[in-house]
Design a protein around this motif. Structure first.
Motif, PDB file in Angstrom:
ATOM      1  N   ILE A   1       0.847  -1.203   0.000  1.00 15.80           N
ATOM      2  CA  ILE A   1       0.000   0.000   0.000  1.00 15.80           C
ATOM      3  C   ILE A   1       0.883   1.254   0.000  1.00 15.80           C
ATOM      4  O   ILE A   1       0.665   2.198  -0.760  1.00 15.80           O
ATOM      5  N   LEU A   2       1.917   1.221   0.855  1.00 18.18           N
ATOM      6  CA  LEU A   2       2.824   2.374   0.932  1.00 18.18           C
ATOM      7  C   LEU A   2       3.554   2.592  -0.388  1.00 18.18           C
ATOM      8  O   LEU A   2       3.689   3.719  -0.857  1.00 18.18           O
ATOM      9  N   ALA A   3       4.000   1.473  -1.000  1.00 20.03           N
ATOM     10  CA  ALA A   3       4.714   1.576  -2.272  1.00 20.03           C
ATOM     11  C   ALA A   3       3.781   2.147  -3.332  1.00 20.03           C
ATOM     12  O   ALA A   3       4.174   3.008  -4.124  1.00 20.03           O
ATOM     13  N   GLY A   4       2.539   1.676  -3.312  1.00 23.79           N
ATOM     14  CA  GLY A   4       1.557   2.170  -4.272  1.00 23.79           C
ATOM     15  C   GLY A   4       1.332   3.655  -4.103  1.00 23.79           C
ATOM     16  O   GLY A   4       1.294   4.413  -5.072  1.00 23.79           O
ATOM     17  N   ALA A   5       1.218   4.082  -2.852  1.00 19.65           N
ATOM     18  CA  ALA A   5       1.000   5.502  -2.562  1.00 19.65           C
ATOM     19  C   ALA A   5       2.199   6.322  -3.008  1.00 19.65           C
ATOM     20  O   ALA A   5       2.052   7.414  -3.568  1.00 19.65           O
ATOM     21  N   ALA A   6       3.398   5.774  -2.783  1.00 14.78           N
ATOM     22  CA  ALA A   6       4.620   6.478  -3.167  1.00 14.78           C
ATOM     23  C   ALA A   6       4.674   6.642  -4.682  1.00 14.78           C
ATOM     24  O   ALA A   6       5.016   7.711  -5.190  1.00 14.78           O
ATOM     25  N   VAL A   7       4.315   5.574  -5.399  1.00 15.20           N
ATOM     26  CA  VAL A   7       4.324   5.637  -6.864  1.00 15.20           C
ATOM     27  C   VAL A   7       3.318   6.683  -7.343  1.00 15.20           C
ATOM     28  O   VAL A   7       3.621   7.512  -8.202  1.00 15.20           O
ATOM     29  N   LEU A   8       2.149   6.664  -6.732  1.00 16.40           N
ATOM     30  CA  LEU A   8       1.109   7.642  -7.098  1.00 16.40           C
ATOM     31  C   LEU A   8       1.591   9.070  -6.848  1.00 16.40           C
ATOM     32  O   LEU A   8       1.416   9.957  -7.678  1.00 16.40           O
ATOM     33  N   ALA A   9       2.219   9.270  -5.686  1.00 16.31           N
ATOM     34  CA  ALA A   9       2.716  10.592  -5.331  1.00 16.31           C
ATOM     35  C   ALA A   9       3.751  11.052  -6.353  1.00 16.31           C
ATOM     36  O   ALA A   9       3.749  12.202  -6.780  1.00 16.31           O
ATOM     37  N   LEU A  10       4.626  10.121  -6.765  1.00 13.35           N
ATOM     38  CA  LEU A  10       5.651  10.442  -7.751  1.00 13.35           C
ATOM     39  C   LEU A  10       5.014  10.832  -9.080  1.00 13.35           C
ATOM     40  O   LEU A  10       5.417  11.795  -9.719  1.00 13.35           O
ATOM     41  N   VAL A  11       4.003  10.050  -9.472  1.00 12.44           N
ATOM     42  CA  VAL A  11       3.314  10.325 -10.738  1.00 12.44           C
ATOM     43  C   VAL A  11       2.712  11.721 -10.704  1.00 12.44           C
ATOM     44  O   VAL A  11       2.874  12.515 -11.627  1.00 12.44           O
ATOM     45  N   PHE A  12       2.043  12.042  -9.592  1.00 18.83           N
ATOM     46  CA  PHE A  12       1.432  13.369  -9.458  1.00 18.83           C
ATOM     47  C   PHE A  12       2.500  14.451  -9.486  1.00 18.83           C
ATOM     48  O   PHE A  12       2.351  15.481 -10.117  1.00 18.83           O
TER      49      PHE A  12
END
Ligand code: ZN
Length: 129
Positions: free
Chosen positions: A19-30
């Motif tokens: 979940i954290l990795a997913g959130a980190a990837v999303l944050a990076l994308v944004f």
């Protein structure tokens, strides 16, 4: 019993990491979507109505019709925007010169024309200050 418990804990931990990795990837994308090479837009409104919304890197010269007659000639060049000519009485829009940063505006009160640069989420920050 204990073994099962620890296995479940391990699964929970893994899930959390995912979940954290997913959130980190999303944050990076944004982050990259906002900061990336996305150019700012020139937004022109007449009496609050959007009449032009296009990239600032697209050179263009055109006439904007004022709210009740009159005109403003807007020039977009080299990522900068300027009102080169207008028949308003005060000519404040013309003397404003170039704008190029997000949040900057040129206003022609008599014609109710607002020219603004609208970019990657920073425009709101600039307004709020
Ligand atoms: Zn003006």
């Amino acid at each position: 019993m204990d073994k099962q418990k620890s296995a479940k804990k391990k699964r929970d931990a893994l899930l959390l990491i995912f979940i954290l990795a997913g959130a980190a990837v999303l944050a990076l994308v944004f982050f990259f979507m906002r900061r990336g090479s996305e150019p700012e837009n020139v937004l022109i409104k007449v009496d609050g109505r959007v009449v032009y919304d296009d990239s600032v890197i697209k050179d263009n010269t055109f006439t904007v019709d004022g709210f009740d007659g009159g005109y403003n000639i807007v020039e977009i060049k080299d990522g900068k925007v300027q009102v080169t000519e207008a028949d308003c009485p005060d000519k404040i829009c013309v003397t404003s010169g170039f704008i190029s940063a997000p949040g900057e505006t040129i206003v022609c009160m008599p014609h109710r024309v607002v020219v603004e640069i609208n970019g990657g989420g920073t425009a709101t920050d600039a307004v709020v200050r």
